[in-house]
Write an enzyme that holds these catalytic residues in place. Structure first.
Site: not given
Ligand code: IVH
Length: 675
Positions: A114, A116, A118, A239, A324, A418, A421, A436, A441
């Site tokens: 899935e 991640k 931010d 999540y 990442k 060089c 050569c 050079c 060369c």
């Molecule tokens: S699972 C064991 N799923 O990323 C930690 N984290 O250090 C369970 N995050 O603390 C997190 N999207 O703040 C999970 N789809 C996702 C996420 C997600 C963002 C963040 C969350 C977590 C940090 C990872």
């Protein structure tokens, strides 16, 4: 590294990481990028894994988020809010799977992948189906009660309702019991975790005050005025379903969450790591177009009982990883500094690095440009350095982490002759580059060959540096004109060649005898003449004879050609050796096509295009040719004059610049449509 060396290294890493954390989180200043800092933390983590006895409580790897703030009520939770260990690249991902397989031998794992996102981690508790309490991660067990602020977020339902089909009858039964206040006597509560974030478009307004959407989300939630929180367009993406409602897989949690009215990534169940990597690739492509920022994907062992069985180490579960996106910067070691000789004889010092993943690829070399740059950086052999590979640029060393030195580092001295050569090197007074001067060369000749056969020039398929080296070593070729005179019989006796492969190679070479004027000019390898200049020259002079006769004045009259370039072109065609070489090339039957752009349309007339990142369906040289054929102009850098930026995979800094200047940005597909 032995234990004592590791101990020393760990001590220094901790100090440096703490210093940069302090700068960033307390003083809101930044000396190194987040990517570089992550890279140092990652090295520390790996050393600690190798020598677990060296882990101390104060290690930056042992930290989760921060201490709760004073102004909020504290919330104690039974299940800690953990964090994720990062992996960068396929190798580390595979190493993780190997590790899991060692822990549970004979087990096959499938994974849920899935996005991640931010943002800022939050836990929500519903009692009798009603939103009761929301809290921050805090120190993982104790968080801050930020319920009032969270109530201002529209995508957090205040009441749980079942909107659609649930993954199992059991889950449905348990959920109904939880959220139906009539039949429910005691509610155990339902805990849901996810991420508060802000969309990119909304973040624009806050850009000057917050470094990124994550800081903004955190700042809006961890403050005591719900009105302020309400004024910020925050969103929530769920999540994880923490409460056991009978779900057996993480993928089911996502289904339940979305049936309960949360935004949740549908994600993907992957039956092996190849599928995980496909998912990752796919997301990488979509990333730019997503409304919110993501910094990678999260991979969970999908089977919850296996996940439990794997347990946790430190503050992170063994059964999950954050994969990442590779940042544009990372830290690594300089194992050596060596001199590379270019086709024009320029000597470039190159750092040979411990392999590191940057900007999506593993790199082992980074340019140090020249002697002055080595002095400016103060780089020595054995140093830890930050390398940068933004999009399509050549990786370069941007900073030396002098605080991590051991005293064993060795200074590098530029040679005076060089290395290939042995000719005495020359450096014009105003220039930074040693050269050079020997036209014979070997190193220079090889580089010139590589240039000649490369994609943007003669583009000879199947001939690469290895074959060129072999042909030179066998004395079959001394300059590129020889390539076109090779016969199958010359190749068959060679190692790695058989009749068929010899035939194919000769065919591939012969097929390339027709070439555009621009490519031919570029092929000559004149100093200071790159793809763009070669195009300009072809357009202006129309044929080789005109170019040969060009005076300095005429050359200077061409847009984008300055005195340096004009001079090297002019002197190139005054050297007998070069003219002979051109004659030899033409005698082998090479045909220079008259520039196509004369006959093509003027659809792109007056428009300037810049490319960044790599395109999938055509080379950059081809893309530029096509633009020029339609009357358009191309340039290497983004400026106010740019009309379009064409963005390929792993775009570089040009993208940001174009955004700042409000230049129209198109992807490869849109570009092909325009064409
Ligand atoms: S699972 C064991 N799923 O990323 C930690 N984290 O250090 C369970 N995050 O603390 C997190 N999207 O703040 C999970 N789809 C996702 C996420 C997600 C963002 C963040 C969350 C977590 C940090 C990872």
């Amino acid at each position: 590294m032995n234990k004592q060396q590791a101990q020393e290294r760990i001590k220094k890493l901790k100090k440096v990481i703490n210093y940069h954390r302090y700068l960033y989180h307390v003083l809101q200043k930044q000396e190194i990028s987040e990517g570089a800092l992550d890279s140092l933390k990652h090295e520390l983590y790996q050393l600690e894994q190798q020598f677990p006895e060296l882990i101390t409580l104060d290690s930056p790897t042992q930290r989760v988020a921060g201490k709760p703030l004073k102004g909020f009520k504290k919330v104690k939770r039974k299940l800690p809010m953990l964090s994720l260990e990062d992996v960068f690249g396929q190798k580390e991902l595979e190493a993780w799977q190997d590790y899991l397989k060692r822990l549970i031998p004979g087990q096959k794992f499938d994974y849920f992948s899935e996005m991640k996102i931010d943002g800022f981690a939050i836990s929500l508790i519903y009692q009798n189906g009603v939103f009761w309490q929301g809290s921050t991660r805090g120190d993982s067990i104790t968080g801050e009660d930020v319920t009032q602020n969270l109530k201002t977020i529209e995508s957090i339902p205040l009441k749980l309702e079942i909107h659609g089909k649930l993954p199992s009858k059991e889950i449905e039964r348990n959920l109904k019991r939880e959220i139906d206040p009539v039949r429910n006597t005691i509610s155990n509560g339902v805990e849901i975790r996810g991420e508060v974030y802000m969309e990119k478009k909304d973040f624009e307004k806050f850009k000057s005050t917050y470094a990124n959407p994550r800081n903004l989300a955190a700042g809006s939630i961890r403050q005591l005025n719900p009105r302020l929180a309400a004024s910020r367009p925050l969103k929530f993406l769920a999540y994880a379903l923490i409460t056991d409602l009978g779900q057996t897989r993480h993928s089911q949690e996502h289904q339940v969450l979305s049936q309960l009215g949360f935004k949740a990534d549908p994600g993907k169940v992957c039956k092996d790591l190849n599928e995980v990597i496909d998912f990752w690739r796919d997301i990488t492509k979509k990333r730019e177009r997503l409304p919110f920022q993501i910094d990678g994907i999260v991979i969970n062992v999908d089977d919850n009982s296996l996940f439990q069985k794997l347990g946790t180490v430190g503050k992170s579960p063994r059964g999950a990883r954050a994969f990442k996106f590779s940042p544009a910067q990372a830290t690594t070691f300089v194992q050596d500094i060596k001199i590379q000789i270019g086709r024009t004889g320029a000597l470039t010092p190159v750092a040979h690095l411990k392999p590191v993943e940057v900007g999506g690829v593993t790199i082992t070399r980074a340019t140090l440009h020249n002697e002055d740059e080595i002095k400016r950086l103060g780089v020595k052999i054995g140093d830890t350095v930050i390398v940068d590979r933004a999009g399509d640029v050549i990786p370069e060393v941007v900073k030396v982490m002098k605080d991590l030195r051991t005293g064993q580092e060795k200074e590098f001295k530029m040679p005076k002759t060089c290395p290939v050569c042995d000719s005495k090197l020359l450096k014009p007074a105003k220039e930074a580059i040693w050269r050079c001067p020997n036209p014979k060369c070997q190193a220079k000749q090889k580089r010139y060959f590589y240039h000649f056969i490369s994609r943007g020039v003669f583009d000879i398929k199947g001939v690469g540096p290895r074959i060129i080296d072999q042909l030179i070593a066998e004395n079959l070729i001394t300059d590129p004109a020889d390539l076109f005179e090779l016969k199958e019989g010359d190749l068959i006796p060679l190692e790695r060649f058989a009749e068929k492969s010899a035939e194919n190679l000769i065919k591939a070479i012969q097929q390339r005898k027709e070439i555009t004027l621009a490519r031919f000019i570029y092929a000559l390898g004149t100093r200071n003449v790159g793809v763009e200049t070669a195009q300009d020259l072809a357009e202006h002079f129309k044929n080789l004879e005109n170019l040969k006769k060009a005076t300095i004045e005429e050359l200077l009259s061409i847009k984008d050609i300055g005195p340096g370039i004009a001079d090297s072109i002019h002197s190139f065609f005054r050297e007998k050796r070069n003219l002979n070489f051109i004659d030899r090339l033409l005698k082998t039957g090479i045909k220079i096509q008259t520039p196509k752009f004369q006959v093509s349309s003027f659809k792109f007339q007056g428009q300037t295009f810049v490319l960044t990142g790599s395109l999938k369906t055509l080379s950059r040289a081809r893309a530029k040719e096509k633009i020029r054929n339609l009357g358009g102009d191309t340039s290497e850098s983004v400026s106010k004059e740019t009309d379009y930026l064409i963005v390929g995979e792993s775009p570089g800094s040009k993208l940001n610049k174009a955004k700042k200047l409000g230049i129209k940005i198109i992807d490869e597909k849109e570009f092909l449509q325009l064409l």
